[in-house]
Design a protein around this motif. Structure first.
Motif, PDB file in Angstrom:
ATOM      1  N   ALA A  49       0.822  -1.206   0.000  1.00 35.03           N
ATOM      2  CA  ALA A  49       0.000   0.000   0.000  1.00 35.03           C
ATOM      3  C   ALA A  49       0.857   1.257   0.000  1.00 35.03           C
ATOM      4  N   TRP A  50       2.080   1.157   0.507  1.00 35.44           N
ATOM      5  CA  TRP A  50       2.962   2.322   0.424  1.00 35.44           C
ATOM      6  C   TRP A  50       4.252   2.005  -0.315  1.00 35.44           C
TER       7      TRP A  50
ATOM      8  N   PHE B 184       3.613   7.254  -1.782  1.00 35.91           N
ATOM      9  CA  PHE B 184       3.208   7.317  -0.390  1.00 35.91           C
ATOM     10  C   PHE B 184       3.725   8.603   0.245  1.00 35.91           C
TER      11      PHE B 184
ATOM     12  N   SER C  86      -4.131  18.781   0.336  1.00 32.85           N
ATOM     13  CA  SER C  86      -4.675  17.442   0.140  1.00 32.85           C
ATOM     14  C   SER C  86      -3.559  16.411   0.226  1.00 32.85           C
ATOM     15  N   PRO C  87      -3.853  15.226   0.744  1.00 31.95           N
ATOM     16  CA  PRO C  87      -2.820  14.191   0.854  1.00 31.95           C
ATOM     17  C   PRO C  87      -2.177  13.907  -0.501  1.00 31.95           C
TER      18      PRO C  87
ATOM     19  N   ALA D 246      -0.851  11.210  -1.331  1.00 33.26           N
ATOM     20  CA  ALA D 246      -0.977   9.776  -1.598  1.00 33.26           C
ATOM     21  C   ALA D 246      -2.064   9.207  -0.702  1.00 33.26           C
ATOM     22  N   ARG D 247      -2.468   7.984  -0.993  1.00 31.82           N
ATOM     23  CA  ARG D 247      -3.514   7.336  -0.202  1.00 31.82           C
ATOM     24  C   ARG D 247      -2.964   6.583   0.994  1.00 31.82           C
ATOM     25  N   ALA D 248      -1.642   6.453   1.075  1.00 33.34           N
ATOM     26  CA  ALA D 248      -1.010   5.747   2.186  1.00 33.34           C
ATOM     27  C   ALA D 248       0.143   6.576   2.722  1.00 33.34           C
TER      28      ALA D 248
ATOM     29  N   ARG E  40      -5.882   8.429   9.409  1.00 35.72           N
ATOM     30  CA  ARG E  40      -6.972   7.597   8.880  1.00 35.72           C
ATOM     31  C   ARG E  40      -8.277   8.376   8.837  1.00 35.72           C
TER      32      ARG E  40
ATOM     33  N   GLY F  97      -8.665   9.991   5.723  1.00 35.65           N
ATOM     34  CA  GLY F  97      -8.756   9.124   4.556  1.00 35.65           C
ATOM     35  C   GLY F  97      -7.442   8.555   4.067  1.00 35.65           C
ATOM     36  N   VAL F  98      -6.399   8.589   4.922  1.00 39.65           N
ATOM     37  CA  VAL F  98      -5.079   8.104   4.535  1.00 39.65           C
ATOM     38  C   VAL F  98      -4.754   6.824   5.302  1.00 39.65           C
ATOM     39  N   ALA F  99      -4.406   5.755   4.608  1.00 41.84           N
ATOM     40  CA  ALA F  99      -4.014   4.502   5.249  1.00 41.84           C
ATOM     41  C   ALA F  99      -2.625   4.646   5.859  1.00 41.84           C
TER      42      ALA F  99
END
Length: 232
Positions: free
Chosen positions: A98-99, A104, A181-182, A184-186, A208, A211-213
Motif C-alpha cells: 500500500a505504500w 506514499f 490534500s494528501p 498519496a492514499r497511504a 486515517r 482518509g489516509v491509510a
C-alpha cells in the motif's frame, strides 16, 4: 551528512566517546545494522506495524538525545540514514505494498511548538525531510507531508503507564486545516523513538480520519521496557 568541521578537526564520537569522527563507524554499524520490527506487544488499537533501526540504548540513545535535546543537528544525517535502512527493510514485508509499491506520504509525528522553541529545531520534522530525499534517491515515490498538528495540549508523558498515555493523547493530534490534500492514499509515519506506541497510534488515527491509510511506522530507536515481536 556530518558538518565540515567534524571532518576537518579531531573530535570525539557522540556515541562512544572515542576520538575521530563525531559518529564513528562502529557506532554507525550499531545504529544501522539491524533494522527490525520492534513494536510493543500488545500494542494499542490502531498501531501501525512498527519498525526501528535499533534498541534505544547505549550509543543509539546517546545520539538521539544529543540530536534532539542538545542541538547536535549534525547527527541528522546519520539518524536519517538509520530511518532509511529501516524503511527499506519494512518495505520488503509482504502486505506493505500500500505504500512501498507506489506513491506514499512521509509524515512526521509533530513536536509541540513549545518543544520546538526550547530545542531550537524541529527534530523529527528534519529527519522526515531527509528520509524522504533518501527514499526518492532509491527510486521510491515518497512525498513529504507534514500534515499533523496538535489539537490540544497534553501532559508530560514521562512516568505514565501505557493506559495513561493513551488517555493523555486521545484526540490530541489532527490533520491541520492548513495542510494540503494528501499526496498519496497511504503514509509512512516517522518518529524518533517508540515506547508504548500510544503516540504513533494517535497519529495514525488522525491520518486515517483524513482518509489516509497508515500501514507502517519507522523510528530510530525502540525501548526495551516493552515486549518485542522481531522480524528481520
Amino acid at each position: 551528512m556530518l558538518g565540515l568541521l567534524d571532518l576537518l578537526l579531531p573530535s570525539a564520537c557522540v556515541g562512544c566517546g572515542g576520538r575521530g569522527a563525531s559518529f564513528c563507524a562502529g557506532c554507525l554499524g550499531v545504529l544501522t545494522g539491524a533494522p527490525a520490527r520492534r513494536g510493543p506487544r500488545p500494542g494499542p488499537a490502531g498501531l501501525p506495524d512498527c519498525w526501528s533501526a535499533a534498541p534505544y540504548e547505549g550509543a543509539v540513545r546517546t545520539a538521539i538525545v544529543a540530536y534532539k535535546e542538545r542541538g547536535a543537528v549534525t547527527l541528522a544525517g546519520v539518524l536519517a540514514e538509520a530511518l532509511t535502512v529501516t524503511a527499506v527493510a519494512a518495505a520488503r514485508v509482504p502486505g506493505h505494498g500500500a505504500w512501498a509499491g507506489g506513491r506514499f506520504a512521509v509524515v512526521p509525528v509533530p513536536s509541540s511548538r513549545r518543544s520546538v522553541r526550547a530545542r531550537g529545531h524541529d527534530a523529527v520534522g528534519r529527519l522526515a525531510v531527509l528520509l524522504t530525499r533518501r527514499l526518492r534517491a532509491l527510486g521510491l515515490d515518497a512525498r513529504p507531508w507534514p500534515a499533523l498538528r496538535h489539537a490540544r495540549g497534553v501532559a508530560d508523558q514521562a512516568g505514565l503507564s501505557s493506559t495513561e498515555r493513551l488517555a493523555n493523547l486521545k484526540g490530541s493530534l489532527q490533520v491541520g486545516p492548513a495542510a494540503k490534500s494528501p499526496p498519496a492514499r497511504a503514509a509512512l509515519l516517522v518518529d524518533d523513538v517508540v515506547t508504548t506506541g500510544a503516540t504513533l497510534a494517535e497519529a495514525a488515527g488522525a491520518l486515517r480520519a483524513a482518509g489516509v491509510a497508515v500501514p507502517a511506522a519507522v523510528t530510530v530507536g525502540a525501548t526495551r521496557r516493552i515486549s518485542w515481536k522481531t522480524l528481520r
